[in-house]
Design a protein around this motif. Structure first.
Motif, PDB file in Angstrom:
ATOM      1  N   UNK A  62       0.920  -1.252  -0.090  1.00  0.00           N
ATOM      2  CA  UNK A  62       0.104   0.024   0.041  1.00  0.00           C
ATOM      3  C   UNK A  62       0.936   1.375  -0.232  1.00  0.00           C
ATOM      4  N   UNK A  63       1.865   1.061   1.009  1.00  0.00           N
ATOM      5  CA  UNK A  63       2.958   2.407   0.965  1.00  0.00           C
ATOM      6  C   UNK A  63       3.455   2.625  -0.396  1.00  0.00           C
ATOM      7  N   UNK A  64       3.742   1.712  -1.431  1.00  0.00           N
ATOM      8  CA  UNK A  64       4.249   1.997  -2.725  1.00  0.00           C
ATOM      9  C   UNK A  64       3.241   2.458  -3.531  1.00  0.00           C
ATOM     10  N   UNK A  65       2.039   1.974  -3.427  1.00  0.00           N
ATOM     11  CA  UNK A  65       0.846   2.435  -4.182  1.00  0.00           C
ATOM     12  C   UNK A  65       0.698   4.063  -3.777  1.00  0.00           C
ATOM     13  N   UNK A  66       0.802   4.313  -2.883  1.00  0.00           N
ATOM     14  CA  UNK A  66       0.706   5.690  -2.202  1.00  0.00           C
ATOM     15  C   UNK A  66       1.552   6.810  -2.842  1.00  0.00           C
ATOM     16  N   UNK A  67       2.815   6.264  -3.036  1.00  0.00           N
ATOM     17  CA  UNK A  67       3.890   7.333  -3.469  1.00  0.00           C
ATOM     18  C   UNK A  67       4.164   7.061  -5.007  1.00  0.00           C
ATOM     19  N   UNK A  68       3.552   6.168  -5.609  1.00  0.00           N
ATOM     20  CA  UNK A  68       3.739   6.038  -7.110  1.00  0.00           C
ATOM     21  C   UNK A  68       2.763   6.132  -7.944  1.00  0.00           C
ATOM     22  N   UNK A  69       2.999   5.915  -9.074  1.00  0.00           N
ATOM     23  CA  UNK A  69       1.949   5.827 -10.144  1.00  0.00           C
ATOM     24  C   UNK A  69       1.564   4.603 -10.474  1.00  0.00           C
ATOM     25  N   UNK A  70       2.085   3.504  -9.813  1.00  0.00           N
ATOM     26  CA  UNK A  70       1.573   2.071 -10.113  1.00  0.00           C
ATOM     27  C   UNK A  70       0.213   1.770  -9.534  1.00  0.00           C
ATOM     28  N   UNK A  71      -0.312   2.812  -8.860  1.00  0.00           N
ATOM     29  CA  UNK A  71      -1.727   2.771  -8.482  1.00  0.00           C
ATOM     30  C   UNK A  71      -2.892   2.825  -9.436  1.00  0.00           C
ATOM     31  N   UNK A  72      -2.219   3.632 -10.797  1.00  0.00           N
ATOM     32  CA  UNK A  72      -2.899   3.964 -11.746  1.00  0.00           C
ATOM     33  C   UNK A  72      -2.803   3.071 -13.098  1.00  0.00           C
ATOM     34  N   UNK A  73      -1.767   1.658 -12.641  1.00  0.00           N
ATOM     35  CA  UNK A  73      -1.570   0.865 -13.876  1.00  0.00           C
ATOM     36  C   UNK A  73      -2.867   0.134 -14.085  1.00  0.00           C
ATOM     37  N   UNK A  74      -2.968  -0.364 -15.408  1.00  0.00           N
ATOM     38  CA  UNK A  74      -4.150  -1.066 -16.074  1.00  0.00           C
ATOM     39  C   UNK A  74      -3.564  -1.951 -17.081  1.00  0.00           C
ATOM     40  N   UNK A  75      -4.372  -3.016 -17.142  1.00  0.00           N
ATOM     41  CA  UNK A  75      -3.808  -4.202 -18.250  1.00  0.00           C
ATOM     42  C   UNK A  75      -3.514  -3.474 -19.576  1.00  0.00           C
ATOM     43  N   UNK A  76      -2.300  -3.720 -20.177  1.00  0.00           N
ATOM     44  CA  UNK A  76      -1.621  -3.573 -21.450  1.00  0.00           C
ATOM     45  C   UNK A  76      -1.092  -2.153 -21.475  1.00  0.00           C
ATOM     46  N   UNK A  77      -1.045  -1.365 -20.236  1.00  0.00           N
ATOM     47  CA  UNK A  77      -0.171  -0.355 -19.986  1.00  0.00           C
ATOM     48  C   UNK A  77       1.423  -0.656 -20.219  1.00  0.00           C
ATOM     49  N   UNK A  78       2.190   0.224 -21.042  1.00  0.00           N
ATOM     50  CA  UNK A  78       3.629  -0.090 -20.966  1.00  0.00           C
ATOM     51  C   UNK A  78       4.273   0.267 -19.899  1.00  0.00           C
ATOM     52  N   UNK A  79       5.184  -0.495 -19.750  1.00  0.00           N
ATOM     53  CA  UNK A  79       6.136  -0.362 -18.275  1.00  0.00           C
ATOM     54  C   UNK A  79       7.447  -0.405 -18.763  1.00  0.00           C
ATOM     55  N   UNK A  80       8.320   0.347 -17.900  1.00  0.00           N
ATOM     56  CA  UNK A  80       9.747   0.139 -18.309  1.00  0.00           C
ATOM     57  C   UNK A  80      10.339  -0.804 -17.161  1.00  0.00           C
ATOM     58  N   UNK A  81      11.245  -1.725 -17.647  1.00  0.00           N
ATOM     59  CA  UNK A  81      11.926  -2.904 -16.849  1.00  0.00           C
ATOM     60  C   UNK A  81      13.296  -2.640 -16.788  1.00  0.00           C
ATOM     61  N   UNK A  82      13.942  -2.709 -15.543  1.00  0.00           N
ATOM     62  CA  UNK A  82      15.147  -2.978 -15.524  1.00  0.00           C
ATOM     63  C   UNK A  82      15.617  -4.000 -14.193  1.00  0.00           C
ATOM     64  N   UNK A  83      16.569  -4.778 -14.870  1.00  0.00           N
ATOM     65  CA  UNK A  83      17.240  -5.902 -13.668  1.00  0.00           C
ATOM     66  C   UNK A  83      17.931  -5.077 -12.683  1.00  0.00           C
ATOM     67  N   UNK A  84      18.190  -5.686 -11.495  1.00  0.00           N
ATOM     68  CA  UNK A  84      19.248  -5.145 -10.430  1.00  0.00           C
ATOM     69  C   UNK A  84      20.705  -4.972 -11.253  1.00  0.00           C
ATOM     70  N   UNK A  85      21.568  -4.059 -10.767  1.00  0.00           N
ATOM     71  CA  UNK A  85      22.765  -3.793 -11.310  1.00  0.00           C
ATOM     72  C   UNK A  85      23.612  -5.026 -11.033  1.00  0.00           C
ATOM     73  N   UNK A  86      24.481  -5.313 -11.789  1.00  0.00           N
ATOM     74  CA  UNK A  86      25.442  -6.485 -11.570  1.00  0.00           C
ATOM     75  C   UNK A  86      26.824  -5.553 -11.062  1.00  0.00           C
ATOM     76  N   UNK A  87      27.332  -6.345 -10.170  1.00  0.00           N
ATOM     77  CA  UNK A  87      28.689  -5.374  -9.567  1.00  0.00           C
ATOM     78  C   UNK A  87      29.712  -5.470 -10.685  1.00  0.00           C
ATOM     79  N   UNK A  88      29.912  -6.183 -11.578  1.00  0.00           N
ATOM     80  CA  UNK A  88      30.846  -6.112 -12.659  1.00  0.00           C
ATOM     81  C   UNK A  88      30.463  -5.419 -13.829  1.00  0.00           C
TER      82      UNK A  88
END
Length: 207
Positions: A62-88
């Protein structure tokens, strides 16, 4: 930790909301991700809770929904994805934690040669001209700062490879301020209790 360099633009397969938070399902062909790993979705660090072929899921508090735009996400919305940084890996972009500070509203969009200038309305106390900022998880350089907002310029590569190409006036985006700026504000703000974060601490830790 992340870099703000988007790896994929995907689509929401499904998202459900209840009184406890939300669960989002999205498609990605990452073959080195396992349950428990972190993937930033529109700049929000979320933990992978299930994988079924190329469909990933994550729980959203709920905290994440409150501070982000994820609360407005709908099916088929385009989203940016990034995996966590590798140290190397090379650290292009800038250090992004995936912890959203606030949201901002798009108030102006202008074409400027091959680039696109986008102006946002939000608290700009932690933003400096030519500094870094993450918008929907995208690492960008601030081109202008105003009393209640800021502006960035997008090159064609960023427009093509992220969901920022879909922005319209009035849209809401996720904002993560530069980590160093938040540490400096903490050091300089009136202290109710002693903090162990000092300028020497920041230097010793690479800032």
């Amino acid at each position: 930790m992340f870099t703000g360099l988007i790896e994929k633009v995907s689509k929401v397969e499904n998202i459900t909301f209840d009184n406890y938070g939300a669960k989002v399902y999205y498609r990605a062909d990452f073959d080195d991700v396992k349950i428990g790993d972190s993937i930033a979705l529109n700049g929000v660090c979320l933990t992978v809770t299930s994988i079924e072929k190329d469909i990933f899921s994550a729980d959203i508090m709920k905290e994440t929904l409150n501070v982000s735009n994820l609360k407005s996400l709908k099916k088929n919305d385009e989203i940016n994805l990034e995996r966590a940084l590798k140290i190397n890996s090379r650290l292009d972009g800038h250090i992004v934690s995936g912890h959203i500070d606030t949201t901002a509203k798009v108030i102006d969009i202008k074409q400027d040669g091959f680039s696109k200038r986008i102006k946002f309305n939000c608290n700009s106390d932690l933003i400096i001209k030519k500094g870094s900022i993450a918008i929907n998880g995208v690492s960008l350089t601030v081109s202008e700062v105003y009393e209640n907002g800021f502006e960035v310029s997008l090159i064609p590569e960023t427009i093509e490879k992220t969901n920022l190409k879909n922005l319209k006036i009035g849209d809401i985006v996720n904002i993560e301020y530069d980590l160093l700026g938040k540490y400096v504000q903490k050091i300089l703000s009136p202290k109710k209790e002693e903090t162990k974060i000092t300028l020497e601490f920041l230097k010793e830790n690479g800032f």
